[in-house]
Design an enzyme around this catalytic site. Structure first.
Site, mmCIF file in Angstrom:
data_model
loop_
_atom_site.group_PDB
_atom_site.id
_atom_site.type_symbol
_atom_site.label_atom_id
_atom_site.label_comp_id
_atom_site.label_asym_id
_atom_site.label_seq_id
_atom_site.Cartn_x
_atom_site.Cartn_y
_atom_site.Cartn_z
ATOM 1 N N ARG A 45 -7.668 -3.945 9.739
ATOM 2 C CA ARG A 45 -7.245 -4.578 9.892
ATOM 3 C C ARG A 45 -7.214 -5.553 11.124
ATOM 4 O O ARG A 45 -7.110 -6.188 11.124
ATOM 5 C CB ARG A 45 -5.528 -3.867 10.606
ATOM 6 C CG ARG A 45 -4.603 -3.453 8.609
ATOM 7 C CD ARG A 45 -3.097 -2.846 9.929
ATOM 8 N NE ARG A 45 -2.745 -2.265 8.399
ATOM 9 C CZ ARG A 45 -2.907 -2.632 7.045
ATOM 10 N NH1 ARG A 45 -2.534 -3.722 6.600
ATOM 11 N NH2 ARG A 45 -2.100 -1.606 6.321
ATOM 12 N N ARG A 94 -8.587 11.395 12.436
ATOM 13 C CA ARG A 94 -7.456 11.850 12.816
ATOM 14 C C ARG A 94 -6.430 12.685 13.302
ATOM 15 O O ARG A 94 -7.013 13.755 12.003
ATOM 16 C CB ARG A 94 -7.074 10.499 11.456
ATOM 17 C CG ARG A 94 -7.468 9.182 11.844
ATOM 18 C CD ARG A 94 -7.531 8.036 11.145
ATOM 19 N NE ARG A 94 -5.755 7.750 11.000
ATOM 20 C CZ ARG A 94 -4.779 6.679 10.576
ATOM 21 N NH1 ARG A 94 -5.534 6.796 8.986
ATOM 22 N NH2 ARG A 94 -3.702 6.855 10.160
ATOM 23 N N LYS A 127 0.820 -0.743 -0.272
ATOM 24 C CA LYS A 127 0.274 0.426 0.101
ATOM 25 C C LYS A 127 1.155 1.508 0.202
ATOM 26 O O LYS A 127 0.768 2.917 -0.920
ATOM 27 C CB LYS A 127 -0.574 -0.272 1.460
ATOM 28 C CG LYS A 127 -2.190 1.182 1.309
ATOM 29 C CD LYS A 127 -3.368 1.034 2.021
ATOM 30 C CE LYS A 127 -2.845 0.721 3.609
ATOM 31 N NZ LYS A 127 -2.549 1.702 4.138
ATOM 32 N N ASP A 181 1.778 -0.672 11.747
ATOM 33 C CA ASP A 181 0.898 -1.337 11.397
ATOM 34 C C ASP A 181 0.169 -3.255 11.940
ATOM 35 O O ASP A 181 -1.135 -3.683 11.476
ATOM 36 C CB ASP A 181 0.440 -1.419 9.278
ATOM 37 C CG ASP A 181 0.197 -0.095 9.277
ATOM 38 O OD1 ASP A 181 0.027 0.578 10.320
ATOM 39 O OD2 ASP A 181 0.825 -0.144 8.012
#
Ligand code: S3P
Length: 439
Positions: free
Chosen positions: A393, A124, A23, A316
């Site tokens: 995720r 965010r 990504k 991540d």
């Protein structure tokens, strides 16, 4: 769009697969290809919603982008000063990488623009990029530090020497990109090594990028020259299958062409320290990025204190690693990872809530988690329903957890899996997971 997974309990994983493209590299290939002179050919591009959002944004600024067709994209570059004012808002969707890196590019333009995002992205923090860019002369308005962001036109930027308070590749990249539009040399110092795809790829595009210890630098006004980009498989997507195989004795899986950039392989450090059996085959370099095939065999894991130096290198992968830790014998403790709280969801709290919902309470720490592993039990998880809060995720991590569960796991709100991992369910089924898509 509501979507959920129903994952059957138990099983093992085996097979030989390639997960979709990286990504981080896919975003940068579009951005740098657009700013380059000439046509950039990208292969292995991630056809996920995040990277596609970046492509749409550059199209809206007058860049012709062909594809993706089977992972192949051609970006017809317009040069550093060739972007055009967009007619409407630039929609970054769920993608923090798009918005933060674009801040650096848009900050240097002579036209104004407005960036928006979905509900998750709109929560965010953006001051981490807006404030240092402001010291370069950029003018970006936010809604109390959050999107939407209004970028005002400027006549030019001036170089800065900035030391980042947080280890963030997105902030580093935004400043280096703004540095291309600045007078003089922009220098960015990181408190710990973060992913260096920007530095590597800018170099591949013919830009001179300096590196002096923890400081990366770039001189303004350098032209980018079109090149070819081969995008390796995303180690962050491979991570779900690495964990899936590692937590199931008897599993045997090969993952092809995985990006092995040293700033990305914290997941391998953690899993190996826990005793996972992972071998690297056919190591090679593709377009300036190291790549290998990974062979992982299931076995017994043990809990560890995670080295804080590994945190940015696995940032991540912690949702998946928490599942591994629950399936290990002994205690795993993660500290120094408060950044997890400002990802697509608060990944400390959301993982703790999800683990509790499948019968596995953990100790939440301000900057991490303590997990008393139940590796001695065949099925550490009871099963149940978890909320992924639209975080790709989180959804994929609990899908994998079903391998060591007594009951089925229902994962709610899974549509965003497509932001980073289109085809996840098909690959999961192919290697032996019993996933059904509902809704
Ligand atoms: C990314 C950097 C990381 C990572 C994100 C992608 C990038 O974010 O979590 O998924 O491509 O530069 P931070 O810079 O906020 O750590």
């Amino acid at each position: 769009m509501f979507q959920a997974y129903e994952v059957a309990p138990g099983g093992q994983v085996s097979g030989d697969i390639r997960v979709p493209g990286d990504k981080s590299i896919s975003h940068r290939a579009i951005m740098f290809g657009a700013l380059a002179e000439g046509d950039t050919v990208v292969n292995g591009f991630l056809e996920g919603a995040d990277a596609l959002a970046t492509a749409q944004i550059f199209r809206a600024m007058g860049v012709q982008i062909d594809g993706p067709v089977d992972g192949r994209v051609v970006v017809h570059g317009v040069g550093l000063h060739g972007l055009k004012a967009p007619a409407g808002d630039l929609d970054c969707g769920n993608s923090g990488t798009s918005m933060r890196l674009l801040c650096g590019i848009l900050a240097g333009q002579r036209f104004g623009s407005r960036m928006v995002g979905d509900a998750s992205l709109s929560r965010r923090p953006m001051r981490r990029v807006i404030d240092p860019l402001a010291t370069m002369g950029a003018r970006i308005d936010s809604h109390e530090g959050k999107p939407p962001l209004q970028v005002h036109p400027v006549a030019g930027l001036k170089a800065v020497d900035f030391t980042m308070p947080v280890a963030s590749a997105q902030v580093k990249s935004a400043l280096l990109l703004a540095g291309l539009y600045a007078d003089g040399e922009t220098r960015v110092t990181e408190p710990a090594p973060t992913r260096d795809h920007t530095e590597r790829m800018l170099t591949a595009f013919g830009v001179q990028v300096g590196r002096d210890g923890a400081t990366a630098s770039v001189k303004g006004g350098q032209a980018l020259r079109a090149t070819q980009v081969d995008v390796p498989a995303d180690i962050s997507s491979a991570a779900f299958f690495l964990v899936a195989a590692a937590i199931c004795p008897g599993s045997d899986l090969i993952l092809r062409h995985v990006g092995m950039n040293p700033t990305r392989i914290g997941v391998l450090h953690v899993l190996r320290a826990m005793g996972a059996d992972i071998t690297e085959l056919n190591p090679r370099t593709v377009g300036g990025e190291p790549v290998a095939d990974l062979h992982v065999r299931g076995g017994h894991l043990r809990g560890i204190a995670i080295d804080p130096a590994w945190v940015p290198l696995a940032i991540d992968e912690f949702p998946a690693l928490f599942i591994a830790a629950a399936c290990a014998e002994g205690t795993t403790e993660l500290r120094g990872a408060e950044e997890l709280r400002v990802k697509e969801s608060d990944r400390i709290q959301v993982m703790a809530d999800g683990l509790a919902a499948i019968g596995f309470p953990v100790t939440v720490l301000p900057d991490g988690m303590r997990i008393e592993g139940r590796g001695g039990e065949a099925t550490p998880f009871a099963g149940g329903t978890i909320q992924s809060h639209g975080d790709h995720r989180i959804a994929m991590s609990f899908t994998v957890a079903a391998l060591r569960s007594r009951g089925a796991i229902r994962v709610e709100d899974t549509a965003n899996v497509g932001t980073s991992f289109p085809g996840f369910v098909d690959l999961a089924r192919q290697v032996g997971l019993g996933v059904q898509v509902l809704g």
